[in-house]
Design a protein around this motif. Structure first.
Motif, PDB file in Angstrom:
ATOM      1  N   LYS A 241       0.863  -1.189   0.000  1.00 30.40           N
ATOM      2  CA  LYS A 241       0.000   0.000   0.000  1.00 30.40           C
ATOM      3  C   LYS A 241       0.897   1.235   0.000  1.00 30.40           C
ATOM      4  O   LYS A 241       1.734   1.381   0.886  1.00 30.40           O
ATOM      5  CB  LYS A 241      -0.902  -0.014   1.234  1.00 30.40           C
ATOM      6  CG  LYS A 241      -1.773   1.221   1.423  1.00 30.40           C
ATOM      7  CD  LYS A 241      -2.713   1.010   2.616  1.00 30.40           C
ATOM      8  CE  LYS A 241      -3.431   2.297   2.991  1.00 30.40           C
ATOM      9  NZ  LYS A 241      -2.530   3.243   3.691  1.00 30.40           N
TER      10      LYS A 241
ATOM     11  N   ASP B 186       3.475   0.619   3.286  1.00 26.35           N
ATOM     12  CA  ASP B 186       2.829  -0.364   4.157  1.00 26.35           C
ATOM     13  C   ASP B 186       2.792  -1.736   3.501  1.00 26.35           C
ATOM     14  O   ASP B 186       2.643  -1.856   2.277  1.00 26.35           O
ATOM     15  CB  ASP B 186       1.393   0.065   4.489  1.00 26.35           C
ATOM     16  CG  ASP B 186       1.347   1.214   5.489  1.00 26.35           C
ATOM     17  OD1 ASP B 186       2.362   1.419   6.195  1.00 26.35           O
ATOM     18  OD2 ASP B 186       0.316   1.906   5.547  1.00 26.35           O
TER      19      ASP B 186
ATOM     20  N   TYR C 293       0.596  -5.129   3.366  1.00 21.41           N
ATOM     21  CA  TYR C 293      -0.797  -5.489   3.636  1.00 21.41           C
ATOM     22  C   TYR C 293      -1.088  -6.940   3.254  1.00 21.41           C
ATOM     23  O   TYR C 293      -0.434  -7.508   2.376  1.00 21.41           O
ATOM     24  CB  TYR C 293      -1.739  -4.580   2.837  1.00 21.41           C
ATOM     25  CG  TYR C 293      -2.329  -3.449   3.659  1.00 21.41           C
ATOM     26  CD1 TYR C 293      -3.684  -3.390   3.932  1.00 21.41           C
ATOM     27  CD2 TYR C 293      -1.504  -2.456   4.174  1.00 21.41           C
ATOM     28  CE1 TYR C 293      -4.224  -2.366   4.694  1.00 21.41           C
ATOM     29  CE2 TYR C 293      -2.029  -1.421   4.938  1.00 21.41           C
ATOM     30  CZ  TYR C 293      -3.387  -1.386   5.193  1.00 21.41           C
ATOM     31  OH  TYR C 293      -3.918  -0.372   5.963  1.00 21.41           O
TER      32      TYR C 293
ATOM     33  N   LYS D 148      -3.191  -4.447   7.831  1.00 21.57           N
ATOM     34  CA  LYS D 148      -1.771  -4.089   7.853  1.00 21.57           C
ATOM     35  C   LYS D 148      -0.947  -5.174   8.518  1.00 21.57           C
ATOM     36  O   LYS D 148      -1.207  -5.572   9.649  1.00 21.57           O
ATOM     37  CB  LYS D 148      -1.571  -2.756   8.573  1.00 21.57           C
ATOM     38  CG  LYS D 148      -0.151  -2.223   8.479  1.00 21.57           C
ATOM     39  CD  LYS D 148      -0.061  -0.790   8.946  1.00 21.57           C
ATOM     40  CE  LYS D 148       1.350  -0.251   8.889  1.00 21.57           C
ATOM     41  NZ  LYS D 148       1.436   1.181   9.213  1.00 21.57           N
TER      42      LYS D 148
ATOM     43  N   GLN E 242      -6.071   0.620  13.484  1.00 21.22           N
ATOM     44  CA  GLN E 242      -6.476   0.213  12.145  1.00 21.22           C
ATOM     45  C   GLN E 242      -6.478  -1.304  12.073  1.00 21.22           C
ATOM     46  O   GLN E 242      -5.865  -1.974  12.922  1.00 21.22           O
ATOM     47  CB  GLN E 242      -5.517   0.790  11.105  1.00 21.22           C
ATOM     48  CG  GLN E 242      -4.072   0.356  11.291  1.00 21.22           C
ATOM     49  CD  GLN E 242      -3.151   1.009  10.283  1.00 21.22           C
ATOM     50  OE1 GLN E 242      -3.347   0.909   9.087  1.00 21.22           O
ATOM     51  NE2 GLN E 242      -2.134   1.726  10.789  1.00 21.22           N
TER      52      GLN E 242
ATOM     53  N   ALA F  35     -10.724   5.807  -2.267  1.00 23.61           N
ATOM     54  CA  ALA F  35      -9.867   6.056  -1.113  1.00 23.61           C
ATOM     55  C   ALA F  35      -9.949   7.518  -0.700  1.00 23.61           C
ATOM     56  O   ALA F  35     -10.470   8.374  -1.432  1.00 23.61           O
ATOM     57  CB  ALA F  35      -8.416   5.692  -1.431  1.00 23.61           C
TER      58      ALA F  35
ATOM     59  N   GLU G 232      -1.242  10.613   2.923  1.00 21.63           N
ATOM     60  CA  GLU G 232      -1.720   9.459   3.675  1.00 21.63           C
ATOM     61  C   GLU G 232      -2.975   8.926   3.003  1.00 21.63           C
ATOM     62  O   GLU G 232      -3.956   9.653   2.833  1.00 21.63           O
ATOM     63  CB  GLU G 232      -2.041   9.881   5.114  1.00 21.63           C
ATOM     64  CG  GLU G 232      -2.484   8.747   5.997  1.00 21.63           C
ATOM     65  CD  GLU G 232      -1.446   8.400   7.046  1.00 21.63           C
ATOM     66  OE1 GLU G 232      -1.673   7.435   7.779  1.00 21.63           O
ATOM     67  OE2 GLU G 232      -0.416   9.084   7.120  1.00 21.63           O
TER      68      GLU G 232
ATOM     69  N   SER H 181      -6.102   6.097   2.740  1.00 22.60           N
ATOM     70  CA  SER H 181      -6.894   5.113   3.476  1.00 22.60           C
ATOM     71  C   SER H 181      -8.036   4.617   2.615  1.00 22.60           C
ATOM     72  O   SER H 181      -8.555   5.342   1.751  1.00 22.60           O
ATOM     73  CB  SER H 181      -7.435   5.706   4.780  1.00 22.60           C
ATOM     74  OG  SER H 181      -8.240   6.828   4.522  1.00 22.60           O
TER      75      SER H 181
ATOM     76  N   SER I  27     -11.723   3.488   1.382  1.00 25.14           N
ATOM     77  CA  SER I  27     -13.085   3.968   1.655  1.00 25.14           C
ATOM     78  C   SER I  27     -14.079   2.814   1.642  1.00 25.14           C
ATOM     79  O   SER I  27     -15.234   2.986   1.982  1.00 25.14           O
ATOM     80  CB  SER I  27     -13.506   5.023   0.624  1.00 25.14           C
ATOM     81  OG  SER I  27     -13.674   4.424  -0.647  1.00 25.14           O
TER      82      SER I  27
END
Length: 320
Positions: free
Chosen positions: A168, A172, A174, A179, A217, A274, A312, A314, A316
């Motif tokens: 990601k 990150d 995943y 995570k 998270q 996102a 950043e 994330s 949705s």
């Protein structure tokens, strides 16, 4: 560590072997609980870790590393406890530590993620690893490094038959929408001259539900992914170090474009709705992958696609 085998050990036996009192044994057990370890205490049997520990071992790590990695490894430091492996190597960099210096810890008191977040770091459970590398071309020579490091992590996991893991943007690790790990790269030195990069990697091997309550998270660990058939921390550490050193040794010569296509194969955000945070501003739209320089391609509601170097991202919850 006498309790690492996950078997019962009586307080009397522990006191005798450690040449301390039974009361001191109890205090030591309480201290280990504070480090994130879970114990069973049964009258007549003693103390037992609810799951055994594989503590880090330099001989075990070195014996499982590739020949190329051993040739590029300057030093392997294993610590019982540090505030942060990244912070430790940044200090070592100021003392002229060479490229290929690796630092690992069983426990971090102040582990760090991106944007100053705490990295949950229970004792002897996960991978907390930092690697120091010098770049001669300044910060520009390390542009996109976090993406290449992500590729190195996937390669290491794949070599251990751990599949289904993705990346990601920008840093990150995943698996199944949760995570598994994170990368933190910190630089020091001249922006247009010699500089040093400290590559930090945190990877969840086993996290107890109670210890993970502070994580804000969805998360997972290798124990869950592999159904409890995890390969072991020393073998994993050896694979990670080997692939990280391989990427770092060639990165300044080939740059991020050498890894772009491979990174795209592991992109877990591509075509997903996102939210993108830039400073305090939030945008909603669709992730359209990365460009050839590793910048995030973000499609706004008006159809405009813009490239971003930082931010950043994330989920949705909807596909695009």
């Amino acid at each position: 560590m006498l309790l690492a085998d996950g078997q019962f050990h009586s307080g009397t036996d522990l006191a005798k072997r450690l040449t301390i009192s039974r009361a001191a044994v109890w205090k030591h057990v309480q201290a280990l609980i504070a480090l994130g370890l879970n114990f069973s205490a049964v009258t007549g049997k003693g103390y037992r870790l609810e799951r055994g520990l594989e503590l880090l071992s330099e001989p075990a790590i070195l014996s499982n590393m590739s020949l190329f990695a051993r040739a590029h490894l300057a030093a392997l430091e294993l610590h019982s406890q540090l505030d942060s492996t990244n912070r430790y190597l940044l200090a070592a960099a100021s003392a002229k530590a060479p490229s290929g210096t690796v630092c690992m810890a069983e426990y971090q008191t102040a582990g760090r993620g991106r944007r100053g977040r705490q990295w949950v770091s229970p004792f002897g459970s996960n991978i907390y690893l930092s690697l120091l590398w010098h770049f001669q071309l300044g910060y520009a020579g390390a542009a996109g490094l976090s993406l290449a490091i992500g590729v190195a992590v996937i390669r290491a996991l794949s070599a251990l038959n751990i599949t289904g893991v993705g990346l990601k943007w920008p840093n990150d690790i995943y698996c199944q929408g949760k995570k598994l790990g994170g990368i933190l790269i910190e630089m020091a030195g001249e922006s247009d001259g010699p500089c040093v990069s400290v590559v930090g990697l945190g990877l969840n091997c086993f996290l107890s539900e109670s210890y993970a309550q502070t994580i804000e998270q969805p998360w997972t660990d290798l124990s869950k992914i592999t159904g409890g058939q995890f390969v072991g921390r020393n073998r994993l550490a050896a694979g990670l170090i080997s692939h990280l050193l391989s990427v770092l040794a060639e990165f300044e010569g080939c740059g991020i474009r050498h890894y772009i296509d491979e990174w795209r194969r592991y992109d877990v955000m591509h075509n997903r709705h996102a939210q993108l945070m830039i400073a305090e501003q939030a945008y909603t739209g669709i992730i359209r992958g990365i460009d050839d320089n590793g910048l995030l391609l973000f499609e706004h509601h008006d159809g405009r696609i813009q490239a971003y170097a930082s931010g950043e991202v994330s989920f949705s919850g909807r596909d695009g």
